[in-house]
Design a protein around this motif. Sequence first.
Motif, PDB file in Angstrom:
ATOM      1  N   TRP A   1       0.804  -1.224   0.000  1.00  0.00           N
ATOM      2  CA  TRP A   1       0.000   0.000   0.000  1.00  0.00           C
ATOM      3  C   TRP A   1       0.831   1.266   0.000  1.00  0.00           C
ATOM      4  O   TRP A   1       0.309   2.358   0.165  1.00  0.00           O
TER       5      TRP A   1
ATOM      6  N   ILE B   1      -8.046  -4.530  -3.957  1.00  0.00           N
ATOM      7  CA  ILE B   1      -7.219  -3.785  -4.904  1.00  0.00           C
ATOM      8  C   ILE B   1      -8.086  -3.211  -6.022  1.00  0.00           C
ATOM      9  O   ILE B   1      -7.909  -2.059  -6.442  1.00  0.00           O
TER      10      ILE B   1
ATOM     11  N   THR C   1       1.083  -3.789  -3.753  1.00  0.00           N
ATOM     12  CA  THR C   1      -0.177  -4.280  -3.202  1.00  0.00           C
ATOM     13  C   THR C   1       0.006  -5.720  -2.719  1.00  0.00           C
ATOM     14  O   THR C   1       0.932  -6.411  -3.136  1.00  0.00           O
TER      15      THR C   1
END
Length: 412
Positions: free
Chosen positions: A221, A279, A234
């Motif tokens: 992140w 995501i 991610t």
Amino acid sequence: MTHNINVRSGVRFGTYYFICLLWGALATPLHAAETQLIHAEPVNAEQKAVEWPYRSHRDSEGYVNSNPEIGPDMSTLGNTLKRYIFDKRIDPVPEKMALAQVDHRDLQNEKEDAFVHRLGHSSVLLKLDGGLWLTDPVFSKRASPVQWFGPKRFHPVPLEVDALPDIEGVIISHDHYDHLDKATIKRIHTKVKHFIVPLGVDKHLIEWGVPGQKIHALDWWQTIDIKNVSLTATPAQHFSGRGLFDRNHTLWASWVIKTDKHSVFFSGDGGYFDGFKLIGERFGPFDLTLMETGAYDRNWADIHMLPEQSVQAHIDLQGKVLMPIHNSTFDLALHPWYEPLERLAASAEKNGVEIATPIIGEKVFLDSPRNNIAWWRNRQSDNRSSQINSSHVNKVTNNKLNVFDQSLTLNK
């Protein structure tokens, strides 16, 4: 004869696995104190944290998945070796392989933008906003700690590596040998401006001679902006390690790659999990998803998606076009080499998902429609047709891929 071949395959696999562990046992103690459980500091570029339900997290043993219970199950190793030795392998490697040579001069054509070339396995060359980017470059003949043993490439690299133009950035998903290749990094790093890696992987690169100011190590992140390209690490459901004593000392990740005009998702390696939906909600839709589709098995389904799960992950991500990667280069599992593409094509048709299945090296434009050719069907051995239920086989008409709305069934 078949049994003897399978025995040799099993011994090769077992010996290769042992070499990987031994290599790590000898090498990792030398720098374990540096790599173990370290959050690398960002360098030479602005990085910004993204608030989200979870970031990467660790326990006393190393990094863990968002579900800490998920990881490689070593209790299945004996069963895996037994299957490698005694199960009849069906087409583990191709007899021939379609290949399109990449002209390095064409890569510098300023009039062309937003295209990708599959170079093999998870190595993809992208041109975005005028710059060239590489994912998980592995250009060695074997995905192995040594080049005299281990999984050998089905095909040569489809471009002259020494003639590569300058690369804006190399994006690494994790440190396994089929994704992070020491010889390739040492060969190309002088032409690369930036290396974007998960936490801890920077230590490998520095040890191999990459200047620290080129390397940007990100947590899940976190985002880094390089020129007009935004890259966000991610989550992925996988693991890391290059030897016996460094299991999960470095992070693994998938990647969101965005410009003002285009959005690409690179899955790296991993099992199917609810993170794809997260995501997609945060960063989707995606013009192209580069999705792991290959080297799967029932013994490690939590850390490598099945083809049908790759399609579902693409849907969760709100992807427009799916390009399957992590196949057609190395023999890393027990399935036929072409099975990932067959199963994915069938599932994509069933779910109304558009796919791009270029031959290795072929150029694919992000903004242009294309006809898919089922190239793998013309490059496989003669006994394949007897191994797949003929009523469920995808049809090829005028070299275009047409798939029945049925699941592919393999006769086990």
